[in-house]
Design a protein around this motif. Structure first.
Motif, mmCIF file in Angstrom:
data_model
loop_
_atom_site.group_PDB
_atom_site.id
_atom_site.type_symbol
_atom_site.label_atom_id
_atom_site.label_comp_id
_atom_site.label_asym_id
_atom_site.label_seq_id
_atom_site.Cartn_x
_atom_site.Cartn_y
_atom_site.Cartn_z
ATOM 1 N N ASN A 71 0.869 -1.394 0.129
ATOM 2 C CA ASN A 71 0.022 0.097 0.012
ATOM 3 C C ASN A 71 0.943 1.351 -0.021
ATOM 4 O O ASN A 71 0.374 2.435 0.044
ATOM 5 C CB ASN A 71 -0.920 -0.058 1.122
ATOM 6 C CG ASN A 71 -2.044 -1.050 0.863
ATOM 7 O OD1 ASN A 71 -3.229 -0.429 0.245
ATOM 8 N ND2 ASN A 71 -2.132 -1.977 1.624
ATOM 9 N N SER A 124 -13.137 2.544 0.546
ATOM 10 C CA SER A 124 -12.365 3.006 -0.523
ATOM 11 C C SER A 124 -11.520 4.099 -0.095
ATOM 12 O O SER A 124 -12.093 5.191 0.463
ATOM 13 C CB SER A 124 -12.953 3.606 -1.935
ATOM 14 O OG SER A 124 -12.180 4.015 -3.021
ATOM 15 N N ASN A 163 -7.775 6.508 -1.176
ATOM 16 C CA ASN A 163 -6.515 6.669 -1.911
ATOM 17 C C ASN A 163 -5.615 7.307 -1.125
ATOM 18 O O ASN A 163 -5.578 8.415 -1.081
ATOM 19 C CB ASN A 163 -7.047 7.174 -3.299
ATOM 20 C CG ASN A 163 -5.890 7.270 -4.123
ATOM 21 O OD1 ASN A 163 -4.600 7.296 -4.183
ATOM 22 N ND2 ASN A 163 -6.027 7.399 -5.619
ATOM 23 N N THR A 178 -0.400 4.261 -4.514
ATOM 24 C CA THR A 178 -0.942 3.177 -5.514
ATOM 25 C C THR A 178 -1.525 3.870 -6.478
ATOM 26 O O THR A 178 -2.289 4.968 -6.478
ATOM 27 C CB THR A 178 -1.307 1.939 -4.923
ATOM 28 O OG1 THR A 178 -2.467 2.247 -4.336
ATOM 29 C CG2 THR A 178 -0.343 1.438 -3.900
ATOM 30 N N ASN A 179 -1.748 3.171 -7.622
ATOM 31 C CA ASN A 179 -2.836 3.479 -8.599
ATOM 32 C C ASN A 179 -4.211 3.066 -8.140
ATOM 33 O O ASN A 179 -5.161 3.310 -9.205
ATOM 34 C CB ASN A 179 -2.492 2.943 -10.048
ATOM 35 C CG ASN A 179 -0.999 3.340 -10.494
ATOM 36 O OD1 ASN A 179 -0.609 4.396 -10.307
ATOM 37 N ND2 ASN A 179 -0.165 2.700 -11.172
ATOM 38 N N SER A 180 -4.324 2.252 -7.163
ATOM 39 C CA SER A 180 -5.644 2.037 -6.763
ATOM 40 C C SER A 180 -5.953 2.451 -5.214
ATOM 41 O O SER A 180 -5.324 3.139 -4.921
ATOM 42 C CB SER A 180 -5.902 0.384 -7.195
ATOM 43 O OG SER A 180 -4.869 -0.143 -6.273
ATOM 44 N N GLY A 181 -7.110 1.786 -4.818
ATOM 45 C CA GLY A 181 -7.337 1.891 -3.551
ATOM 46 C C GLY A 181 -6.657 1.166 -2.701
ATOM 47 O O GLY A 181 -5.439 0.607 -2.939
ATOM 48 N N ILE A 235 -4.847 -2.025 -0.870
ATOM 49 C CA ILE A 235 -4.535 -3.294 -1.169
ATOM 50 C C ILE A 235 -4.759 -4.338 0.033
ATOM 51 O O ILE A 235 -4.203 -4.064 1.209
ATOM 52 C CB ILE A 235 -3.316 -3.529 -1.847
ATOM 53 C CG1 ILE A 235 -3.143 -2.507 -3.069
ATOM 54 C CG2 ILE A 235 -3.173 -4.966 -2.195
ATOM 55 C CD1 ILE A 235 -1.910 -2.446 -3.612
#
Length: 506
Positions: A72, A364, A366, A370-373, A375
Motif C-alpha cells: 500500500n 475506498s 486512495n 498506488t494506482n488503486s485504493g 490493497i
C-alpha cells in the motif's frame, strides 16, 4: 433490547477531546515553514504513516502486515511498544519505524539510566544492527499528560525522556534515532477561541516547556495526536462540517489566516503555543489522526471515508496549514481494528482501523501511493465457516438470556451493538446471537464456547444481515512471543470461566 456489560480490556491510549477550536472563526495556527534541525528524514520520507496497534485477540501475522504496508506504499509505521516479532518482520523492509515505550515503563526508565540503556540496547540497537530495521524514533510514553491521568506521569516523563536520549547517545545512535513524546491535543488550548491565542495548559506549562526545550536541544520533533471526531463525540453542538475538509464550514479568520477545518486550526494552535514560548521552528509530527467506523452514531464508514480521504487530499502535494505551509508528517490512526482496546473513552475505540481485523479494507481510500485504493492483506487464514447463534424458538423470557449475554460481551466484543451502529437494527434474537458469536469466535470456535446454558447452537448459515457482519475469526499464528499454545491456554481459561459461570447460574 438487552443491556450487556462490556469489557474494558487493554490500555487507554488515545483520546480526550482536543481543544474545542471552532465557532465563528477558524483557529489554530503555526509559524512559518520550519527550519529542520538535523531531521532531514522528516521531509525526505514522503507519503503517509500508520499506527500499528496490537490490542487484539487474534493478531495478523506480522509478516503479512508488513507486506500489506509495503504493497500500500505506507512508508512509516508507529508502534506502541517494541514487540520483537513485529520489529523482526520489519527487517530490511525500508519502512521507517517509531517504537514505543508504554506509560507503565516510564517510572523505571526515569529512575535508572541502566534500565534505559538496557531498553535501548535490546529494542533499538539490536534491531538496527542485527535485523536492519529502520528505527528513526522512540516514543517515550503515550499521551502521558492526559487530563484524565490526574498527573500520574508528570514527574516521570521528562526523566525517562532524558535517560533514553542519553542511552541513545551512548549507543552512538542519536543522529539516526530521535526521541519524542506523543501528546494529546489537550496539552494546549486557546484563550481567545482563535489559534493565535494558543498556549500550553496552565497546570502543566512548566512540564511542557521542559520537554519542548529538551526536544529542541536534541533536534527532536514534537508529536501531537489530533482527533476532530472526539470533539464531535463529546459536544452535541460541534459544527459537523468543521470536522471535515470539504470547505463547507463557515470559515474562521484569525488575523488574516483563514481556517476551514478543525485540523488546521488545532494544529496551528500548537504552533502558536510553541512560537510564544520561543520554539517556533520545532518540527511537528501528527502522531495520530483518523476516524472510527463503528460504535457510535457518528462513527461509520461514510464519515470515516470522507474524513480520511479528505485529509489525504488536504495534505497532498506537500500542503500544510496556514501557519506552517510545509509538508505535514502524519500517521493515520489506525491501520487495523483492535478488539481488545479499552472502551472507557467510548465503544468506537475498537474500530479506528482503515482495515478490518483481518486486513481487509473497510472502504475506498486512495493514499496517493498506488494506482488503486487500499490493497488487502494476502494469505490470511480463517477458522471454519460456522457461527454460534441463539437456538431458534428460545423463549424470550428465559432467565439465562440476560446473564449469558452479559458474560459473552464482557469477554468478547459487542461494540457494534447500539444506537445507529452497524448492528443497531438487529432484533432481540439478533443481538443475543451477535454476542454469542463474538465470544465463540474469540475462543476459536470451541464447542463449549457456544453452550450458554443450552441457549446457543452452531450454524453454517451466515447470520450476517445488511451492514451487520457476524465475523469469523482468523486463525492464531505461532510467534516467539505468544505461540499458538498460548492462545489455547487463554481459550481454555476463558472456557473454564464460562463453565464456572454456567454452573453458578443453574
Amino acid at each position: 433490547m438487552f443491556n450487556a456489560v462490556l469489557a474494558t480490556n487493554g490500555t487507554f491510549f488515545t483520546l480526550l477531546p482536543a481543544p474545542q477550536i471552532y465557532s465563528n472563526v477558524n483557529r489554530q495556527t503555526s509559524s512559518k515553514p520550519n527550519k529542520v534541525i538535523d531531521l532531514g528524514h522528516l521531509e525526505a520520507v514522503g507519503g503517509i504513516g500508520a499506527n500499528w496497534g496490537s490490542q487484539t485477540s487474534h493478531n495478523l501475522p506480522p509478516d503479512i502486515v508488513v507486506r500489506m504496508l509495503r504493497e500500500n506504499g505506507i512508508q512509516k509505521v508507529k508502534l506502541f511498544d517494541a514487540d520483537y516479532d513485529t520489529l523482526r518482520a520489519l527487517d530490511k523492509s525500508g519502512i521507517e519505524v517509531m517504537v514505543g515505550i508504554p506509560n507503565d515503563m516510564l517510572s523505571s526508565l526515569a529512575s535508572s539510566s541502566k534500565a534505559a540503556e538496557k531498553w535501548v540496547s535490546e529494542n533499538v540497537s539490536h534491531h538496527i544492527t542485527t535485523n536492519h530495521v529502520n528505527i528513526r524514533y522512540v516514543a517515550v510514553g503515550n499521551e502521558p499528560f492526559l487530563a484524565t491521568y490526574n498527573g500520574s506521569f508528570l514527574r516521570t516523563t521528562y526523566p525517562a525522556l532524558r535517560n533514553v536520549q542519553e542511552a541513545l547517545n551512548k549507543a552512538r545512535l542519536s543522529n539516526q534515532v530521535k526521541v519524542t513524546v506523543p501528546l494529546n491535543a489537550d496539552v494546549y488550548s486557546t484563550s481567545t477561541t482563535f489559534p493565535s491565542g494558543g498556549d500550553f495548559r496552565a497546570d502543566i506549562h512548566d512540564f511542557m516547556i521542559q520537554i519542548v526545550q529538551f526536544l529542541s536541544e536534541n533536534g527532536a520533533p514534537f508529536t501531537v495526536n489530533i482527533y476532530p471526531f472526539i470533539s464531535l463525540y463529546t459536544d452535541a453542538n460541534f459544527p459537523v462540517e468543521y470536522a471535515f475538509f470539504d470547505g463547507n464550514a463557515t470559515p474562521l479568520n484569525d488575523g488574516g489566516m483563514t481556517y476551514y477545518n478543525m485540523f488546521d486550526a488545532n494544529h496551528d494552535t500548537l504552533v502558536w503555543a510553541l512560537q510564544k514560548n520561543g520554539f517556533g521552528n520545532l518540527p511537528i509530527i501528527v502522531g495520530e489522526i483518523g476516524w472510527p467506523t463503528d460504535g457510535d452514531r457518528n462513527a461509520n464508514l461514510q464519515y470515516a471515508q470522507r474524513f480520511n480521504q479528505g485529509f489525504m487530499t488536504h495534505i497532498s502535494g506537500g500542503k500544510g496549514t496556514p501557519m506552517r505551509p510545509s509538508p505535514i508528517n502524519a500517521y493515520l490512526f489506525s491501520l487495523i481494528d483492535e478488539d481488545e482496546k479499552s472502551i472507557d473513552p467510548g465503544n468506537f475505540e475498537r474500530h479506528w482501523g482503515v482495515f478490518a481485523y483481518d486486513g481487509q479494507p473497510k472502504y475506498s481510500l486512495n493514499l496517493g501511493t498506488t494506482n488503486s485504493g487500499l490493497i488487502p492483506a494476502r494469505n490470511v487464514t480463517y477458522l471454519e465457516n460456522k457461527w454460534c447463534i441463539l437456538k431458534p424458538n428460545t423463549k424470550p423470557d428465559d432467565p439465562q438470556i440476560a446473564p449469558s449475554v452479559s458474560y459473552a460481551c464482557s469477554l468478547a466484543d459487542c461494540t457494534s451493538l447500539g444506537y445507529q451502529t452497524s448492528c443497531g437494527s438487529l432484533d432481540s434474537a439478533g443481538n443475543i446471537s451477535y454476542a454469542f458469536n463474538s465470544y465463540y469466535q474469540k475462543n476459536n470456535q470451541l464447542d463449549v464456547a457456544c453452550k450458554f446454558s443450552g441457549l446457543g447452537t452452531v450454524t453454517k448459515v451466515n447470520p450476517s444481515t445488511g451492514s451487520c457482519q457476524f465475523h469469523i475469526m482468523i486463525r492464531p499464528y505461532s510467534s516467539g512471543a505468544q505461540p499458538v499454545s498460548g492462545y489455547i491456554g487463554m481459550t481454555l481459561a476463558l472456557v473454564l470461566g464460562l463453565t464456572t459461570f454456567l454452573l453458578c447460574n443453574l
